[in-house]
Design a protein around this motif. Structure first.
Motif, PDB file in Angstrom:
ATOM      1  N   GLU A   2      -0.315 -10.776   6.653  1.00  0.00           N
ATOM      2  CA  GLU A   2      -0.267 -10.423   5.224  1.00  0.00           C
ATOM      3  C   GLU A   2      -0.260 -11.687   4.376  1.00  0.00           C
ATOM      4  OE1 GLU A   2       1.917  -6.376   3.993  1.00  0.00           O
ATOM      5  OE2 GLU A   2       3.209  -7.750   5.122  1.00  0.00           O
ATOM      6  N   LYS A   3       0.507 -12.684   4.819  1.00  0.00           N
ATOM      7  CA  LYS A   3       0.571 -13.957   4.082  1.00  0.00           C
ATOM      8  C   LYS A   3      -0.798 -14.630   4.026  1.00  0.00           C
ATOM      9  CE  LYS A   3       5.429 -14.799   4.975  1.00  0.00           C
ATOM     10  NZ  LYS A   3       6.410 -15.511   5.796  1.00  0.00           N
ATOM     11  N   SER A   4      -1.595 -14.414   5.078  1.00  0.00           N
ATOM     12  CA  SER A   4      -2.963 -14.959   5.124  1.00  0.00           C
ATOM     13  C   SER A   4      -3.967 -14.044   4.417  1.00  0.00           C
ATOM     14  CB  SER A   4      -3.403 -15.155   6.578  1.00  0.00           C
ATOM     15  OG  SER A   4      -2.554 -16.046   7.245  1.00  0.00           O
ATOM     16  N   GLU A   5      -3.469 -12.927   3.886  1.00  0.00           N
ATOM     17  CA  GLU A   5      -4.289 -11.949   3.158  1.00  0.00           C
ATOM     18  C   GLU A   5      -5.350 -11.277   4.028  1.00  0.00           C
ATOM     19  OE1 GLU A   5      -5.737 -14.129  -0.218  1.00  0.00           O
ATOM     20  OE2 GLU A   5      -3.775 -14.122  -1.196  1.00  0.00           O
ATOM     21  N   LEU A   6      -5.050 -11.156   5.330  1.00  0.00           N
ATOM     22  CA  LEU A   6      -5.963 -10.469   6.244  1.00  0.00           C
ATOM     23  C   LEU A   6      -5.644  -8.971   6.324  1.00  0.00           C
ATOM     24  CD1 LEU A   6      -5.895 -13.122   9.111  1.00  0.00           C
ATOM     25  CD2 LEU A   6      -7.747 -12.734   7.460  1.00  0.00           C
ATOM     26  N   LEU A   7      -4.380  -8.639   6.074  1.00  0.00           N
ATOM     27  CA  LEU A   7      -3.893  -7.262   6.159  1.00  0.00           C
ATOM     28  C   LEU A   7      -3.007  -6.955   4.973  1.00  0.00           C
ATOM     29  CD1 LEU A   7      -2.562  -7.236   9.851  1.00  0.00           C
ATOM     30  CD2 LEU A   7      -4.844  -6.601   9.075  1.00  0.00           C
ATOM     31  N   THR A   8      -2.788  -5.670   4.775  1.00  0.00           N
ATOM     32  CA  THR A   8      -1.823  -5.220   3.779  1.00  0.00           C
ATOM     33  C   THR A   8      -1.120  -3.978   4.317  1.00  0.00           C
ATOM     34  OG1 THR A   8      -1.507  -4.648   1.461  1.00  0.00           O
ATOM     35  CG2 THR A   8      -3.498  -3.816   2.499  1.00  0.00           C
ATOM     36  N   ARG A   9       0.126  -3.793   3.909  1.00  0.00           N
ATOM     37  CA  ARG A   9       0.912  -2.621   4.326  1.00  0.00           C
ATOM     38  C   ARG A   9       1.154  -1.717   3.126  1.00  0.00           C
ATOM     39  NH1 ARG A   9       5.553  -5.238   8.151  1.00  0.00           N
ATOM     40  NH2 ARG A   9       5.112  -7.008   6.832  1.00  0.00           N
ATOM     41  N   LYS A  10       1.119  -0.412   3.403  1.00  0.00           N
ATOM     42  CA  LYS A  10       1.427   0.580   2.367  1.00  0.00           C
ATOM     43  C   LYS A  10       2.233   1.701   3.002  1.00  0.00           C
ATOM     44  CE  LYS A  10      -2.884  -0.310  -0.068  1.00  0.00           C
ATOM     45  NZ  LYS A  10      -4.229   0.155  -0.300  1.00  0.00           N
ATOM     46  N   GLN A  11       3.137   2.261   2.211  1.00  0.00           N
ATOM     47  CA  GLN A  11       3.903   3.413   2.692  1.00  0.00           C
ATOM     48  C   GLN A  11       2.971   4.607   2.836  1.00  0.00           C
ATOM     49  OE1 GLN A  11       6.769   1.358   3.434  1.00  0.00           O
ATOM     50  NE2 GLN A  11       7.386   3.470   3.560  1.00  0.00           N
ATOM     51  N   ASP A  12       3.199   5.404   3.873  1.00  0.00           N
ATOM     52  CA  ASP A  12       2.438   6.629   4.078  1.00  0.00           C
ATOM     53  C   ASP A  12       2.749   7.582   2.925  1.00  0.00           C
ATOM     54  OD1 ASP A  12       1.044   8.310   6.535  1.00  0.00           O
ATOM     55  OD2 ASP A  12       2.305   9.560   5.252  1.00  0.00           O
ATOM     56  N   GLU A  13       1.725   8.216   2.389  1.00  0.00           N
ATOM     57  CA  GLU A  13       1.919   9.102   1.240  1.00  0.00           C
ATOM     58  C   GLU A  13       2.732  10.345   1.595  1.00  0.00           C
ATOM     59  OE1 GLU A  13      -1.891   9.859  -0.515  1.00  0.00           O
ATOM     60  OE2 GLU A  13      -2.215   7.736  -0.963  1.00  0.00           O
ATOM     61  N   GLN A  14       2.578  10.867   2.818  1.00  0.00           N
ATOM     62  CA  GLN A  14       3.300  12.066   3.232  1.00  0.00           C
ATOM     63  C   GLN A  14       4.686  11.769   3.808  1.00  0.00           C
ATOM     64  OE1 GLN A  14      -0.234  12.016   3.975  1.00  0.00           O
ATOM     65  NE2 GLN A  14      -0.359  13.257   2.120  1.00  0.00           N
ATOM     66  N   ASP A  15       4.833  10.608   4.439  1.00  0.00           N
ATOM     67  CA  ASP A  15       6.103  10.280   5.093  1.00  0.00           C
ATOM     68  C   ASP A  15       6.469   8.830   4.762  1.00  0.00           C
ATOM     69  OD1 ASP A  15       8.250   9.777   6.783  1.00  0.00           O
ATOM     70  OD2 ASP A  15       7.339  10.767   8.518  1.00  0.00           O
TER      71      ASP A  15
END
Length: 153
Positions: free
Chosen positions: A77-90
């Motif tokens: 994430e720090k390298s901006e290769l990935l991002t995390r998001k909370q699941d909309e349903q859970d």
């Protein structure tokens, strides 16, 4: 004359160990130039082909501990290769998504792996590659069986 066993330079195990070490060093050097660690490409490609997986799904697919996945994702994430998001349903589930920069990195990684493949197997005929693949599969099966047998002990 003393028997050097697996440390004998003519021993298959010794040669195989040298190959593993040389391959690791070469791949590490090529990946390092891109700012990537050796464990990161499998995670990137897993998301490249199926985006939005949970951290647990990724740990299961990569056969690594969830804590290891968390550390990898944080770094990526720090390298901006990935991002995390909370699941909309859970809301308890965190989903991981590859960024555009991550997709571009996958293209570069494909080129790196093509280079490694060429460097490793350039002097082999197609028949030799087929045989070598068969031998590698047999080695993998032998080690898998030994691991499973050990679990039964």
């Amino acid at each position: 004359m003393e028997d050097k066993g697996c440390f004998n330079p003519d021993n298959l195990y010794h040669v195989f160990g040298q190959i593993i070490k040389l391959h690791f060093t070469r791949s590490h050097n090529l990946l390092e130039k891109q700012g990537i660690y050796p464990g990161q490409p499998p995670l990137l490609f897993t998301l490249y082909y199926k985006d939005g997986q949970s951290q647990k799904e990724l740990a299961d697919k990569l056969r690594i501990k969830p804590a290891t996945v968390t550390v990898m994702i944080t770094r990526m994430e720090k390298s901006e290769l990935l991002t995390r998001k909370q699941d909309e349903q859970d809301q308890r589930i965190s989903r991981v998504f590859i960024t555009e920069k991550g997709r571009e990195m996958c293209k570069k990684l494909k080129s790196i792996f093509e280079i490694l493949n060429e460097e490793c197997f350039s002097n082999f005929t197609e028949e030799e590659k087929v045989l070598l693949r068969r031998f590698f599969l047999q080695m993998r099966d032998n080690l898998t069986k030994a691991s499973l047998d050990k679990l039964g002990d």
